[in-house]
Design a protein around this motif. Structure first.
Motif, short mmCIF file in Angstrom:
data_model
loop_
_atom_site.label_atom_id
_atom_site.label_comp_id
_atom_site.label_asym_id
_atom_site.label_seq_id
_atom_site.Cartn_x
_atom_site.Cartn_y
_atom_site.Cartn_z
N GLU A 106 35.05 51.04 35.60
CA GLU A 106 35.67 50.27 34.51
C GLU A 106 36.98 49.64 34.97
OE1 GLU A 106 34.56 53.50 34.17
OE2 GLU A 106 32.70 52.94 33.15
N ASP A 107 37.77 50.39 35.72
CA ASP A 107 39.02 49.84 36.26
C ASP A 107 38.72 48.67 37.19
OD1 ASP A 107 40.78 51.68 35.00
OD2 ASP A 107 40.48 53.14 36.60
N ALA A 108 37.72 48.83 38.04
CA ALA A 108 37.37 47.75 38.97
C ALA A 108 36.89 46.52 38.21
CB ALA A 108 36.29 48.23 39.94
N GLU A 109 36.01 46.72 37.27
CA GLU A 109 35.47 45.58 36.52
C GLU A 109 36.55 44.84 35.75
OE1 GLU A 109 32.29 47.43 34.33
OE2 GLU A 109 30.85 47.06 35.96
N ALA A 110 37.60 45.56 35.35
CA ALA A 110 38.71 44.92 34.64
C ALA A 110 39.45 43.94 35.55
CB ALA A 110 39.67 45.96 34.08
N MET A 111 39.36 44.12 36.87
CA MET A 111 40.03 43.23 37.82
C MET A 111 39.25 41.94 38.03
SD MET A 111 42.22 42.21 40.09
CE MET A 111 43.33 43.55 40.38
N TYR A 112 37.94 42.07 38.18
CA TYR A 112 37.13 40.94 38.63
C TYR A 112 36.67 40.07 37.46
CZ TYR A 112 37.41 43.94 42.66
OH TYR A 112 37.88 44.74 43.65
N THR A 113 37.65 39.50 36.81
CA THR A 113 37.42 38.64 35.65
C THR A 113 37.22 37.19 36.09
OG1 THR A 113 39.77 38.17 35.45
CG2 THR A 113 38.94 40.12 34.26
N ALA A 136 39.28 34.92 35.42
CA ALA A 136 40.60 34.49 35.89
C ALA A 136 40.82 34.88 37.35
CB ALA A 136 41.70 35.09 35.01
N TRP A 137 40.37 36.07 37.75
CA TRP A 137 40.49 36.49 39.15
C TRP A 137 39.65 35.59 40.04
CZ3 TRP A 137 36.88 38.25 42.70
CH2 TRP A 137 37.40 38.77 43.89
N ARG A 138 38.42 35.30 39.61
CA ARG A 138 37.55 34.42 40.40
C ARG A 138 38.17 33.03 40.53
NH1 ARG A 138 32.70 36.41 41.68
NH2 ARG A 138 32.11 38.36 40.73
N ALA A 139 38.79 32.54 39.47
CA ALA A 139 39.45 31.22 39.52
C ALA A 139 40.63 31.26 40.48
CB ALA A 139 39.91 30.81 38.12
N PHE A 140 41.38 32.36 40.49
CA PHE A 140 42.49 32.52 41.43
C PHE A 140 42.00 32.45 42.87
CE2 PHE A 140 44.72 35.58 44.19
CZ PHE A 140 45.97 34.99 44.24
N VAL A 141 40.91 33.16 43.17
CA VAL A 141 40.36 33.14 44.54
C VAL A 141 39.87 31.75 44.89
CG1 VAL A 141 38.52 34.02 46.01
CG2 VAL A 141 39.80 35.60 44.56
N ARG A 142 39.16 31.10 43.97
CA ARG A 142 38.67 29.75 44.23
C ARG A 142 39.83 28.79 44.53
NH1 ARG A 142 34.92 30.99 40.17
NH2 ARG A 142 36.22 30.02 38.60
N GLU A 146 33.98 30.62 46.63
CA GLU A 146 33.56 31.58 45.60
C GLU A 146 33.54 32.99 46.17
OE1 GLU A 146 32.59 32.70 41.85
OE2 GLU A 146 32.93 30.63 42.44
N PRO A 147 34.17 33.97 45.51
CA PRO A 147 34.16 35.34 46.03
C PRO A 147 32.87 36.08 45.70
CG PRO A 147 35.40 35.26 44.00
CD PRO A 147 34.98 33.84 44.30
N SER A 148 32.58 37.08 46.52
CA SER A 148 31.48 38.01 46.28
C SER A 148 32.10 39.39 46.09
CB SER A 148 30.56 38.00 47.50
OG SER A 148 29.68 39.10 47.45
N VAL A 149 31.56 40.17 45.15
CA VAL A 149 32.06 41.52 44.89
C VAL A 149 30.89 42.50 44.94
CG1 VAL A 149 33.25 43.05 43.27
CG2 VAL A 149 33.87 40.62 43.36
N SER A 150 31.01 43.55 45.76
CA SER A 150 30.00 44.61 45.83
C SER A 150 30.66 45.92 45.43
CB SER A 150 29.46 44.74 47.26
OG SER A 150 28.85 43.54 47.66
N TYR A 151 29.91 46.74 44.68
CA TYR A 151 30.39 48.03 44.18
C TYR A 151 29.69 49.18 44.89
CZ TYR A 151 32.31 45.43 40.21
OH TYR A 151 33.02 44.57 39.41
#
Length: 103
Positions: free
Chosen positions: A60-67, A69-75, A81-86
């Motif tokens: 839940e903490d991790a998912e709260a980061m990868y919003t 807005a976070w993806r837009a920041f990386v872009r 485009e970022p990729s996220v693996s759990y």
């Protein structure tokens, strides 16, 4: 605990020195993020792929980061485009602290 690995393919390769400066500029953004225990920035030897390895208290903490807005920041920052693996992280060996942590 949860480990996430984020990666993004850069539009053009960067040097380790360039990466260090870029990463240093974004590092303060990750201070005091709820549930984030540790973050390591990473860069492939050819300088074409960058990302991070994060250790979280919970998914839940991790998912709260990868919003969005976070993806837009990386872009915006890296033009890709970022990729996220759990990954579930049941055990962590911390040689600096001299500890073995269990989830």
């Amino acid at each position: 605990m949860i480990t996430t690995i984020t990666t993004f393919n850069l539009p053009q390769a960067i040097t380790l020195d360039e990466a260090r400066e870029i990463f240093k500029s974004t590092a303060p953004k990750y201070r005091d993020v709820p549930g984030l225990l540790r973050k390591q920035y990473v860069l492939t030897p050819d300088g074409k792929t960058a990302g991070g390895v994060y250790l979280w208290k919970s998914r839940e903490d991790a998912e709260a980061m990868y919003t969005d807005a976070w993806r837009a920041f990386v872009r915006e920052k890296y033009q890709t485009e970022p990729s996220v693996s759990y990954f579930e992280t049941p055990v962590v060996v911390d040689n600096v602290a001299g500890q073995i942590q269990l989830d």
